[in-house]
Design a protein around this motif. Structure first.
Motif, PDB file in Angstrom:
ATOM      1  N   ASN A 171       0.831  -1.197   0.000  1.00 12.57           N
ATOM      2  CA  ASN A 171       0.000   0.000   0.000  1.00 12.57           C
ATOM      3  C   ASN A 171       0.873   1.257   0.000  1.00 12.57           C
ATOM      4  OD1 ASN A 171       0.752   0.643   2.748  1.00 12.57           O
ATOM      5  ND2 ASN A 171      -0.665  -0.995   3.405  1.00 12.57           N
ATOM      6  N   GLU A 172       0.219   2.431  -0.089  1.00 13.40           N
ATOM      7  CA  GLU A 172       0.962   3.687  -0.192  1.00 13.40           C
ATOM      8  C   GLU A 172       1.857   3.932   1.027  1.00 13.40           C
ATOM      9  OE1 GLU A 172      -2.191   3.320  -0.817  1.00 13.40           O
ATOM     10  OE2 GLU A 172      -2.746   4.326  -2.709  1.00 13.40           O
ATOM     11  N   TYR A 173       1.343   3.577   2.196  1.00 14.94           N
ATOM     12  CA  TYR A 173       2.130   3.813   3.413  1.00 14.94           C
ATOM     13  C   TYR A 173       3.405   2.966   3.386  1.00 14.94           C
ATOM     14  CZ  TYR A 173       3.444   3.909   8.332  1.00 14.94           C
ATOM     15  OH  TYR A 173       4.137   4.068   9.497  1.00 14.94           O
ATOM     16  N   GLU A 174       3.282   1.718   2.961  1.00 16.28           N
ATOM     17  CA  GLU A 174       4.444   0.832   2.896  1.00 16.28           C
ATOM     18  C   GLU A 174       5.439   1.325   1.847  1.00 16.28           C
ATOM     19  OE1 GLU A 174       2.571  -3.468   4.191  1.00 16.28           O
ATOM     20  OE2 GLU A 174       2.122  -2.690   2.185  1.00 16.28           O
ATOM     21  N   MET A 175       4.933   1.789   0.706  1.00 10.31           N
ATOM     22  CA  MET A 175       5.833   2.310  -0.330  1.00 10.31           C
ATOM     23  C   MET A 175       6.573   3.555   0.165  1.00 10.31           C
ATOM     24  SD  MET A 175       5.741   0.156  -2.725  1.00 10.31           S
ATOM     25  CE  MET A 175       6.873   1.096  -3.747  1.00 10.31           C
ATOM     26  N   ALA A 176       5.857   4.357   0.929  1.00  7.45           N
ATOM     27  CA  ALA A 176       6.490   5.569   1.465  1.00  7.45           C
ATOM     28  C   ALA A 176       7.672   5.215   2.353  1.00  7.45           C
ATOM     29  CB  ALA A 176       5.469   6.391   2.244  1.00  7.45           C
ATOM     30  N   GLN A 177       7.520   4.136   3.136  1.00 11.59           N
ATOM     31  CA  GLN A 177       8.614   3.728   4.022  1.00 11.59           C
ATOM     32  C   GLN A 177       9.814   3.220   3.205  1.00 11.59           C
ATOM     33  OE1 GLN A 177       8.651   4.441   7.050  1.00 11.59           O
ATOM     34  NE2 GLN A 177       6.480   4.983   7.302  1.00 11.59           N
ATOM     35  N   ILE A 178       9.544   2.523   2.133  1.00 10.58           N
ATOM     36  CA  ILE A 178      10.631   2.060   1.259  1.00 10.58           C
ATOM     37  C   ILE A 178      11.346   3.257   0.632  1.00 10.58           C
ATOM     38  CG2 ILE A 178      11.182   0.776  -0.854  1.00 10.58           C
ATOM     39  CD1 ILE A 178       8.748  -1.036  -0.218  1.00 10.58           C
ATOM     40  N   TYR A 179      10.567   4.202   0.105  1.00  9.22           N
ATOM     41  CA  TYR A 179      11.163   5.387  -0.520  1.00  9.22           C
ATOM     42  C   TYR A 179      11.948   6.215   0.510  1.00  9.22           C
ATOM     43  CZ  TYR A 179       7.971   4.362  -4.393  1.00  9.22           C
ATOM     44  OH  TYR A 179       7.301   3.763  -5.423  1.00  9.22           O
ATOM     45  N   TYR A 210      12.692  11.144  -1.826  1.00 11.41           N
ATOM     46  CA  TYR A 210      11.935  11.846  -0.797  1.00 11.41           C
ATOM     47  C   TYR A 210      10.673  12.462  -1.391  1.00 11.41           C
ATOM     48  CZ  TYR A 210      15.483  11.324   2.831  1.00 11.41           C
ATOM     49  OH  TYR A 210      16.343  10.819   3.781  1.00 11.41           O
ATOM     50  N   LYS A 211      10.743  12.888  -2.645  1.00 11.90           N
ATOM     51  CA  LYS A 211       9.543  13.399  -3.309  1.00 11.90           C
ATOM     52  C   LYS A 211       8.517  12.279  -3.488  1.00 11.90           C
ATOM     53  CE  LYS A 211      11.508  17.336  -5.814  1.00 11.90           C
ATOM     54  NZ  LYS A 211      11.833  17.937  -7.143  1.00 11.90           N
ATOM     55  N   LYS A 212       9.019  11.065  -3.723  1.00  8.51           N
ATOM     56  CA  LYS A 212       8.101   9.934  -3.842  1.00  8.51           C
ATOM     57  C   LYS A 212       7.417   9.633  -2.511  1.00  8.51           C
ATOM     58  CE  LYS A 212      10.082   7.398  -7.749  1.00  8.51           C
ATOM     59  NZ  LYS A 212      10.546   6.067  -8.227  1.00  8.51           N
ATOM     60  N   VAL A 213       8.111   9.917  -1.427  1.00  8.12           N
ATOM     61  CA  VAL A 213       7.505   9.722  -0.102  1.00  8.12           C
ATOM     62  C   VAL A 213       6.280  10.621   0.042  1.00  8.12           C
ATOM     63  CG1 VAL A 213       7.818  10.001   2.381  1.00  8.12           C
ATOM     64  CG2 VAL A 213       9.645   8.996   1.016  1.00  8.12           C
ATOM     65  N   VAL A 214       6.458  11.924  -0.211  1.00  7.68           N
ATOM     66  CA  VAL A 214       5.339  12.856  -0.012  1.00  7.68           C
ATOM     67  C   VAL A 214       4.251  12.654  -1.054  1.00  7.68           C
ATOM     68  CG1 VAL A 214       6.786  14.565   1.134  1.00  7.68           C
ATOM     69  CG2 VAL A 214       6.495  14.688  -1.333  1.00  7.68           C
ATOM     70  N   ALA A 215       4.612  12.017  -2.181  1.00  2.46           N
ATOM     71  CA  ALA A 215       3.596  11.747  -3.208  1.00  2.46           C
ATOM     72  C   ALA A 215       2.565  10.723  -2.720  1.00  2.46           C
ATOM     73  CB  ALA A 215       4.263  11.249  -4.490  1.00  2.46           C
ATOM     74  N   GLN A 216       2.866   9.989  -1.649  1.00  2.00           N
ATOM     75  CA  GLN A 216       1.940   8.985  -1.109  1.00  2.00           C
ATOM     76  C   GLN A 216       0.901   9.605  -0.177  1.00  2.00           C
ATOM     77  OE1 GLN A 216       2.526   6.105  -2.703  1.00  2.00           O
ATOM     78  NE2 GLN A 216       4.316   7.261  -3.494  1.00  2.00           N
ATOM     79  N   SER A 217       1.014  10.915   0.071  1.00  4.89           N
ATOM     80  CA  SER A 217       0.040  11.612   0.916  1.00  4.89           C
ATOM     81  C   SER A 217      -1.342  11.565   0.237  1.00  4.89           C
ATOM     82  CB  SER A 217       0.482  13.068   1.093  1.00  4.89           C
ATOM     83  OG  SER A 217      -0.424  13.771   1.886  1.00  4.89           O
ATOM     84  N   PRO A 218      -2.424  11.366   0.994  1.00  4.62           N
ATOM     85  CA  PRO A 218      -2.541  11.462   2.463  1.00  4.62           C
ATOM     86  C   PRO A 218      -2.436  10.123   3.181  1.00  4.62           C
ATOM     87  CG  PRO A 218      -4.715  11.422   1.493  1.00  4.62           C
ATOM     88  CD  PRO A 218      -3.758  11.319   0.354  1.00  4.62           C
ATOM     89  N   ASN A 219      -1.863   9.128   2.525  1.00  6.09           N
ATOM     90  CA  ASN A 219      -1.785   7.812   3.136  1.00  6.09           C
ATOM     91  C   ASN A 219      -0.497   7.613   3.936  1.00  6.09           C
ATOM     92  OD1 ASN A 219      -4.291   6.567   2.103  1.00  6.09           O
ATOM     93  ND2 ASN A 219      -3.330   6.942   0.104  1.00  6.09           N
ATOM     94  N   ILE A 220       0.074   8.703   4.405  1.00  8.83           N
ATOM     95  CA  ILE A 220       1.225   8.655   5.311  1.00  8.83           C
ATOM     96  C   ILE A 220       0.930   9.576   6.480  1.00  8.83           C
ATOM     97  CG2 ILE A 220       2.919   8.113   3.521  1.00  8.83           C
ATOM     98  CD1 ILE A 220       3.677  11.062   3.421  1.00  8.83           C
ATOM     99  N   SER A 221       1.688   9.400   7.537  1.00 13.00           N
ATOM    100  CA  SER A 221       1.448  10.236   8.715  1.00 13.00           C
ATOM    101  C   SER A 221       1.828  11.681   8.434  1.00 13.00           C
ATOM    102  CB  SER A 221       2.266   9.714   9.897  1.00 13.00           C
ATOM    103  OG  SER A 221       3.646   9.918   9.653  1.00 13.00           O
ATOM    104  N   ILE A 222       1.178  12.595   9.134  1.00 16.13           N
ATOM    105  CA  ILE A 222       1.509  14.010   8.986  1.00 16.13           C
ATOM    106  C   ILE A 222       2.964  14.241   9.373  1.00 16.13           C
ATOM    107  CG2 ILE A 222       1.108  16.307   9.935  1.00 16.13           C
ATOM    108  CD1 ILE A 222      -1.833  15.666  10.034  1.00 16.13           C
ATOM    109  N   GLY A 223       3.401  13.538  10.412  1.00 14.83           N
ATOM    110  CA  GLY A 223       4.783  13.704  10.862  1.00 14.83           C
ATOM    111  C   GLY A 223       5.783  13.361   9.774  1.00 14.83           C
TER     112      GLY A 223
END
Length: 452
Positions: free
Chosen positions: A103-111, A131-144
């Motif tokens: 899922n997006e949250y898991e991909m964000a952690q990999i990125y 790091y841009k790929k991390v924020v591209a997973q928003s809103p499925n990542i924590s605000i922090g």
């Protein structure tokens, strides 16, 4: 002043598996270790906001795979192993390849791990990319995680001179961050400065400094340095001086006294200019030829010729000032104004020998006269006439005439004063002396005939 140069490269061992849950990027820890205030602080309010943003869960399998990446990148301190970022990168690629259903949250952690690894390998373009790929997973990542990553992208973009990107991502960060510190506005000031938007840079650095000083604290030295540079660029020397007067009390660097002296000079406060440069000299900050010469001129301007001479003499002795015609002339004139004629004569004699014109010998003749040495005054005057290229030839003849008078050589004195009358600048003075010399010559001739 560049952020990238402030980050300590050896702080990689601080990575903890808990990063997966706190939402912090690895670069945040490096920034903290480097002495920067955290741009985002997870307060109770912020944590509540994170809880309200529902994020997908992470599988236990992925957690274990990422933990293996972390072992390569940041092995335990007691393991004796060194970070192996290439192996960490290979492992991260395996994880990504086997994560087709993540899922997006898991991909964000990999990125996020990719970004940190590439940063550790000094590959900033790829670090930013992931790091841009991390924020591209928003809103499925924590605000922090989103907030911290936006801040990281802004700072890395700045390190690559990508100023508009740095500003754009920092704008996004400011909209989400629950706590914006003075460091954030100082960073924006640096970005605007590099973009040549001086007004925006000044507004932001002023705000950063005010935030700190309103708490009764003193801001970081780079804050004041940027503020002062901006004031100087807009030629607001009064505020630049006030800035440096404050800074010098809290960050007492030797070079600041020289800078302060220069600012006082621009404000035409010559007494303070002298005191500041003299302080710099006394603490060993004035060690360059032009600085020492400037100090000597300031002493002369404030009518302290003896101090000027001592400073110049020491500079020559310490080989910080070259024995040029100009420098020796300045030293001789300083000794002369200090009524130290005997010290001025040998210095001026050396300067005169170097000169292509006879002006130095003309000054030397005057010094000999002041020292009641008429014979050497005449000799110096003759050398002045021989060299020629004189600015005021009449003065040489006047001084020689006076010297001849002292030696009772009235005939030679009359000739000298007549030559001096050819120069309109010394004509009136020479005329008076000529009358006196002619009278003395006539009287002398009468005495010789009477005694003959």
């Amino acid at each position: 002043m560049r952020l990238a140069s402030k980050i300590k490269k050896g702080a990689y061992s601080t990575l903890v598996a808990g990063l997966l849950f706190t939402g912090a990027t690895a670069l945040d820890q490096l920034l903290t270790d480097a002495g920067y205030e955290p741009a985002f602080v997870a307060s109770a309010e912020a944590q509540g906001a994170q809880e309200r943003r529902r994020t997908p869960a992470m599988s236990e399998k992925l957690f274990k795979q990422l933990a293996k990446v972390a072992e390569y990148a940041s092995p335990p301190e007691d393991s004796g192993k060194q970070p192996d970022f290439q192996s960490a990168l290979k492992e991260a690629r395996k994880v990504e390849k086997n994560c087709s259903k993540c899922n997006e949250y898991e991909m964000a952690q990999i990125y996020n791990y990719y970004g940190w690894i590439y940063y550790s390998l000094d590959d900033m373009p790829n670090a930013i990319k992931y790091y841009k790929k991390v924020v591209a997973q928003s809103p499925n990542i924590s605000i922090g995680l989103e907030v911290a990553t936006l801040d990281t992208i802004a700072k890395l973009s700045f390190s690559l001179d990508q100023y508009q990107d740095a500003l754009d991502y920092h704008d996004k960060w400011m909209k989400l961050a629950t706590l914006v510190t003075a460091d954030a506005f100082a960073f924006r000031a640096q970005v605007y400065y590099q973009m040549k938007k001086r007004k925006d840079a000044l507004n932001n650095i002023n705000r950063a400094i005010k935030m700190v000083e309103d708490k009764g604290d003193i801001a970081k030295e780079p804050y004041y340095s940027l503020q002062r540079a901006l004031y100087i660029e807009k030629e607001d020397y009064k505020l630049a001086t006030a800035n440096l007067e404050k800074v010098i009390r809290h960050y007492p660097k030797k070079s600041y006294w020289i800078q302060l002296s220069g600012l006082y000079g621009l404000l035409e406060k010559s007494d303070r200019q002298l005191h500041s440069l003299d302080t710099a000299y006394l603490i060993g900050a004035v060690d360059k030829e032009q600085q020492i010469i400037n100090l000597a001129y300031l002493f002369l301007g404030q009518e302290y010729p003896y101090r000027a001479a001592k400073v110049l003499e020491k500079g020559i002795k310490d080989k910080r000032i070259k024995e040029t015609e100009k420098n020796l002339d300045l030293l001789a004139r300083s000794w002369s104004q200090a009524k130290e004629t005997k010290k001025a004569i040998p210095v001026m004699s050396k300067a005169a020998a170097m000169s292509e014109s006879g002006d130095m010998y003309s000054q030397l003749a005057s010094l000999y006269l002041d020292d009641d040495d008429s014979k050497n005054a005449i000799a110096a005057g003759k050398k002045a006439l021989d060299k020629g290229k004189l600015k005021r030839e009449g003065e040489v003849h006047v001084n020689m005439g006076i010297a001849y008078m002292d030696l009772k050589n009235y005939g030679a004195a009359v000739k000298s004063f007549k030559e001096a009358m050819k120069d309109k600048r010394t004509r009136r003075f020479a005329t008076n002396w000529l009358r006196y010399a002619e009278n003395e010559y006539t009287r002398d001739q009468q005495l010789k005939r009477a005694n003959g």
